[in-house]
Design a protein around this motif. Structure first.
Motif, PDB file in Angstrom:
ATOM      1  N   PHE A  71       0.860  -1.182   0.000  1.00 62.56           N
ATOM      2  CA  PHE A  71       0.000   0.000   0.000  1.00 62.56           C
ATOM      3  C   PHE A  71       0.898   1.234   0.000  1.00 62.56           C
ATOM      4  O   PHE A  71       1.557   1.525   1.003  1.00 62.56           O
ATOM      5  N   ARG A  72       0.916   1.951  -1.108  1.00 63.84           N
ATOM      6  CA  ARG A  72       1.807   3.089  -1.269  1.00 63.84           C
ATOM      7  C   ARG A  72       1.059   4.413  -1.111  1.00 63.84           C
ATOM      8  O   ARG A  72      -0.149   4.473  -1.243  1.00 63.84           O
ATOM      9  N   GLY A  73       1.824   5.455  -0.860  1.00 60.89           N
ATOM     10  CA  GLY A  73       1.222   6.777  -0.701  1.00 60.89           C
ATOM     11  C   GLY A  73       0.819   7.018   0.734  1.00 60.89           C
ATOM     12  O   GLY A  73       1.644   6.918   1.651  1.00 60.89           O
ATOM     13  N   CYS A  74      -0.429   7.324   0.956  1.00 56.36           N
ATOM     14  CA  CYS A  74      -0.932   7.606   2.298  1.00 56.36           C
ATOM     15  C   CYS A  74      -0.741   6.392   3.200  1.00 56.36           C
ATOM     16  O   CYS A  74      -0.983   5.260   2.792  1.00 56.36           O
ATOM     17  N   ARG A  75      -0.349   6.631   4.442  1.00 54.19           N
ATOM     18  CA  ARG A  75      -0.080   5.540   5.379  1.00 54.19           C
ATOM     19  C   ARG A  75      -1.212   5.354   6.392  1.00 54.19           C
ATOM     20  O   ARG A  75      -1.072   4.598   7.351  1.00 54.19           O
ATOM     21  N   LYS A  76      -2.344   6.006   6.179  1.00 59.77           N
ATOM     22  CA  LYS A  76      -3.472   5.883   7.105  1.00 59.77           C
ATOM     23  C   LYS A  76      -4.489   4.875   6.579  1.00 59.77           C
ATOM     24  O   LYS A  76      -4.734   4.807   5.374  1.00 59.77           O
ATOM     25  N   ALA A  77      -5.079   4.105   7.507  1.00 57.99           N
ATOM     26  CA  ALA A  77      -6.062   3.088   7.105  1.00 57.99           C
ATOM     27  C   ALA A  77      -7.250   3.071   8.055  1.00 57.99           C
ATOM     28  O   ALA A  77      -7.075   2.998   9.280  1.00 57.99           O
ATOM     29  N   TYR A  78      -8.441   3.159   7.489  1.00 60.82           N
ATOM     30  CA  TYR A  78      -9.702   2.998   8.218  1.00 60.82           C
ATOM     31  C   TYR A  78     -10.300   1.635   7.869  1.00 60.82           C
ATOM     32  O   TYR A  78     -10.084   1.111   6.768  1.00 60.82           O
ATOM     33  N   PHE A  79     -11.086   1.095   8.787  1.00 55.71           N
ATOM     34  CA  PHE A  79     -11.794  -0.156   8.541  1.00 55.71           C
ATOM     35  C   PHE A  79     -13.278   0.049   8.835  1.00 55.71           C
ATOM     36  O   PHE A  79     -13.640   0.654   9.845  1.00 55.71           O
ATOM     37  N   VAL A  80     -14.120  -0.459   7.938  1.00 60.32           N
ATOM     38  CA  VAL A  80     -15.568  -0.431   8.120  1.00 60.32           C
ATOM     39  C   VAL A  80     -16.047  -1.856   7.924  1.00 60.32           C
ATOM     40  O   VAL A  80     -15.930  -2.408   6.823  1.00 60.32           O
ATOM     41  N   LEU A  81     -16.570  -2.470   8.993  1.00 60.30           N
ATOM     42  CA  LEU A  81     -16.974  -3.871   8.933  1.00 60.30           C
ATOM     43  C   LEU A  81     -18.481  -4.011   9.111  1.00 60.30           C
ATOM     44  O   LEU A  81     -19.050  -3.528  10.106  1.00 60.30           O
ATOM     45  N   THR A  82     -19.125  -4.648   8.138  1.00 60.89           N
ATOM     46  CA  THR A  82     -20.542  -4.960   8.258  1.00 60.89           C
ATOM     47  C   THR A  82     -20.691  -6.273   9.019  1.00 60.89           C
ATOM     48  O   THR A  82     -19.813  -7.136   8.979  1.00 60.89           O
ATOM     49  N   CYS A  83     -21.805  -6.417   9.704  1.00 58.09           N
ATOM     50  CA  CYS A  83     -22.012  -7.608  10.530  1.00 58.09           C
ATOM     51  C   CYS A  83     -23.492  -7.809  10.796  1.00 58.09           C
ATOM     52  O   CYS A  83     -24.302  -6.893  10.607  1.00 58.09           O
ATOM     53  N   GLY A  84     -23.850  -9.017  11.252  1.00 60.75           N
ATOM     54  CA  GLY A  84     -25.236  -9.298  11.583  1.00 60.75           C
ATOM     55  C   GLY A  84     -25.631  -8.782  12.950  1.00 60.75           C
ATOM     56  O   GLY A  84     -26.783  -8.420  13.178  1.00 60.75           O
ATOM     57  N   ASP A  85     -24.650  -8.754  13.883  1.00 61.19           N
ATOM     58  CA  ASP A  85     -24.955  -8.233  15.215  1.00 61.19           C
ATOM     59  C   ASP A  85     -23.785  -7.493  15.838  1.00 61.19           C
ATOM     60  O   ASP A  85     -23.969  -6.498  16.523  1.00 61.19           O
ATOM     61  N   SER A  86     -22.561  -7.976  15.623  1.00 62.26           N
ATOM     62  CA  SER A  86     -21.394  -7.350  16.236  1.00 62.26           C
ATOM     63  C   SER A  86     -20.143  -7.703  15.450  1.00 62.26           C
ATOM     64  O   SER A  86     -20.029  -8.806  14.900  1.00 62.26           O
ATOM     65  N   ALA A  87     -19.195  -6.777  15.427  1.00 66.92           N
ATOM     66  CA  ALA A  87     -17.889  -7.044  14.829  1.00 66.92           C
ATOM     67  C   ALA A  87     -16.904  -7.529  15.882  1.00 66.92           C
ATOM     68  O   ALA A  87     -15.722  -7.716  15.597  1.00 66.92           O
ATOM     69  N   GLY A  88     -17.404  -7.727  17.114  1.00 67.75           N
ATOM     70  CA  GLY A  88     -16.563  -8.233  18.184  1.00 67.75           C
ATOM     71  C   GLY A  88     -15.359  -7.343  18.418  1.00 67.75           C
ATOM     72  O   GLY A  88     -15.444  -6.122  18.394  1.00 67.75           O
ATOM     73  N   ASN A  89     -14.213  -7.987  18.599  1.00 73.61           N
ATOM     74  CA  ASN A  89     -12.970  -7.259  18.854  1.00 73.61           C
ATOM     75  C   ASN A  89     -12.106  -7.210  17.594  1.00 73.61           C
ATOM     76  O   ASN A  89     -10.877  -7.234  17.674  1.00 73.61           O
ATOM     77  N   ALA A  90     -12.762  -7.141  16.431  1.00 73.88           N
ATOM     78  CA  ALA A  90     -12.033  -7.103  15.164  1.00 73.88           C
ATOM     79  C   ALA A  90     -11.071  -5.926  15.096  1.00 73.88           C
ATOM     80  O   ALA A  90     -10.037  -5.997  14.423  1.00 73.88           O
ATOM     81  N   ALA A  91     -11.395  -4.845  15.808  1.00 78.39           N
ATOM     82  CA  ALA A  91     -10.541  -3.656  15.782  1.00 78.39           C
ATOM     83  C   ALA A  91      -9.136  -3.973  16.277  1.00 78.39           C
ATOM     84  O   ALA A  91      -8.146  -3.453  15.739  1.00 78.39           O
ATOM     85  N   LYS A  92      -9.026  -4.820  17.276  1.00 76.13           N
ATOM     86  CA  LYS A  92      -7.718  -5.178  17.827  1.00 76.13           C
ATOM     87  C   LYS A  92      -6.825  -5.788  16.749  1.00 76.13           C
ATOM     88  O   LYS A  92      -5.631  -5.467  16.643  1.00 76.13           O
ATOM     89  N   PHE A  93      -7.422  -6.657  15.936  1.00 77.64           N
ATOM     90  CA  PHE A  93      -6.634  -7.364  14.937  1.00 77.64           C
ATOM     91  C   PHE A  93      -6.405  -6.516  13.689  1.00 77.64           C
ATOM     92  O   PHE A  93      -5.397  -6.669  13.010  1.00 77.64           O
ATOM     93  N   ALA A  94      -7.339  -5.605  13.416  1.00 77.98           N
ATOM     94  CA  ALA A  94      -7.120  -4.652  12.327  1.00 77.98           C
ATOM     95  C   ALA A  94      -5.956  -3.728  12.674  1.00 77.98           C
ATOM     96  O   ALA A  94      -5.125  -3.403  11.815  1.00 77.98           O
ATOM     97  N   GLU A  95      -5.879  -3.331  13.933  1.00 75.10           N
ATOM     98  CA  GLU A  95      -4.777  -2.469  14.375  1.00 75.10           C
ATOM     99  C   GLU A  95      -3.437  -3.206  14.292  1.00 75.10           C
ATOM    100  O   GLU A  95      -2.431  -2.638  13.866  1.00 75.10           O
ATOM    101  N   LYS A  96      -3.441  -4.481  14.672  1.00 77.34           N
ATOM    102  CA  LYS A  96      -2.221  -5.283  14.556  1.00 77.34           C
ATOM    103  C   LYS A  96      -1.789  -5.427  13.100  1.00 77.34           C
ATOM    104  O   LYS A  96      -0.599  -5.388  12.782  1.00 77.34           O
ATOM    105  N   LEU A  97      -2.779  -5.595  12.230  1.00 79.57           N
ATOM    106  CA  LEU A  97      -2.488  -5.725  10.808  1.00 79.57           C
ATOM    107  C   LEU A  97      -1.846  -4.446  10.277  1.00 79.57           C
ATOM    108  O   LEU A  97      -0.896  -4.491   9.481  1.00 79.57           O
ATOM    109  N   CYS A  98      -2.349  -3.304  10.717  1.00 78.54           N
ATOM    110  CA  CYS A  98      -1.760  -2.031  10.313  1.00 78.54           C
ATOM    111  C   CYS A  98      -0.316  -1.921  10.800  1.00 78.54           C
ATOM    112  O   CYS A  98       0.550  -1.416  10.076  1.00 78.54           O
ATOM    113  N   ALA A  99      -0.062  -2.384  12.014  1.00 80.11           N
ATOM    114  CA  ALA A  99       1.298  -2.345  12.546  1.00 80.11           C
ATOM    115  C   ALA A  99       2.231  -3.197  11.690  1.00 80.11           C
ATOM    116  O   ALA A  99       3.378  -2.804  11.412  1.00 80.11           O
ATOM    117  N   GLU A 100       1.740  -4.355  11.236  1.00 78.63           N
ATOM    118  CA  GLU A 100       2.532  -5.215  10.350  1.00 78.63           C
ATOM    119  C   GLU A 100       2.892  -4.489   9.057  1.00 78.63           C
ATOM    120  O   GLU A 100       3.974  -4.691   8.501  1.00 78.63           O
TER     121      GLU A 100
END
Length: 249
Positions: A71-100
């Protein structure tokens, strides 16, 4: 740049609504995922990843794509997750992925949309689905406003169960036990139109003797069973009598 992955249309709807709100482009990742195209992407604006939630995390197919893509250029990343009831703690792992990826994590928005996972749950009828989607518009627009202002999306409070549900232990167990294609089959209503094969992001469906045959590489996106024009595909006994789901808006 808005990048979206969708099985039955919910995430496509959210991505396009955000694109309209912030004046950005929305790219469907289907062809890249299907062809295993990991060529570099370039954007001077933040990357916005829109996706369904699978077992309270990013789908493995999308997570792996992000890991392999530059991913080149801008280094910022947002995540928008659709779900039936909850996205749980997906944010934790999205943040880890960004760190990677050495990217700045800008938060994750949870968007409750109509349930489509008919291998386990019931999908709503069209009238109810429209009601759910219209109710979700406020959350989609709120996420778009954070993105437009360059602000970080705040993390919602989580229950202990949501945290456990997103854990690698539970997530990996769910995939190994439930995310399989061996229960899919086409009944006598099948007309051999090949629609199911064309919508599979993993090319897991082959047509043999005018009937679809499923391989072992499945992500349970429900695109095949919900896109069949004859409703000829079943998932064992779990899907029988259930309405199929495609985003109606």
């Amino acid at each position: 740049m808005i990048l979206y992955y969708t099985g039955t249309g919910n995430s496509a709807y959210a991505a396009k609504r955000i694109a309209d709100s912030i004046g950005d482009t929305a790219e469907n990742l289907f062809s890249r995922l299907r062809s295993k195209n990991f060529s570099a992407l370039e954007s001077e604006r933040p990357y916005i990843i829109v996706s369904p939630t699978y077992c309270w995390q990013l789908p493995h197919i999308l997570r792996d794509y992000i890991r392999k893509t530059d991913f080149r250029g801008c280094r910022k990343a947002y995540f928008v997750l659709t779900c039936g009831d909850s996205a749980g703690n997906a944010a934790k792992f999205a943040e880890k992925l960004c760190a990677e990826k050495n990217m700045e994590y800008m938060g994750l928005a949870q968007i409750v949309m109509p349930e489509n996972y008919i291998a386990m749950f019931n999908a709503p009828d069209e009238k109810k689905a429209v009601e759910i989607i219209e109710k979700s518009n406020g959350d989609i627009d709120a996420a778009a406003e954070y993105i437009k202002n360059g602000a970080r999306i705040p993390q919602k409070k989580l229950s202990a169960f949501e945290k456990f549900g997103s854990s690698p232990l539970f997530n990996n167990m769910f995939y190994s036990v439930f995310v399989k294609a061996d229960k899919f089959y086409a009944n006598d209503k099948c007309i051999g139109c090949k629609k199911c094969a064309s919508v599979c992001p993993l090319e897991n469906i082959k047509i043999k003797d005018a009937k679809p045959q499923w391989g072992k590489n499945c992500t349970h996106c429900m695109a095949c069973i919900c896109s069949c024009p004859q409703e000829a595909i079943e998932y064992g006994e779990k899907s029988k009598g259930k309405p199929r789901y495609k985003c109606p808006l």
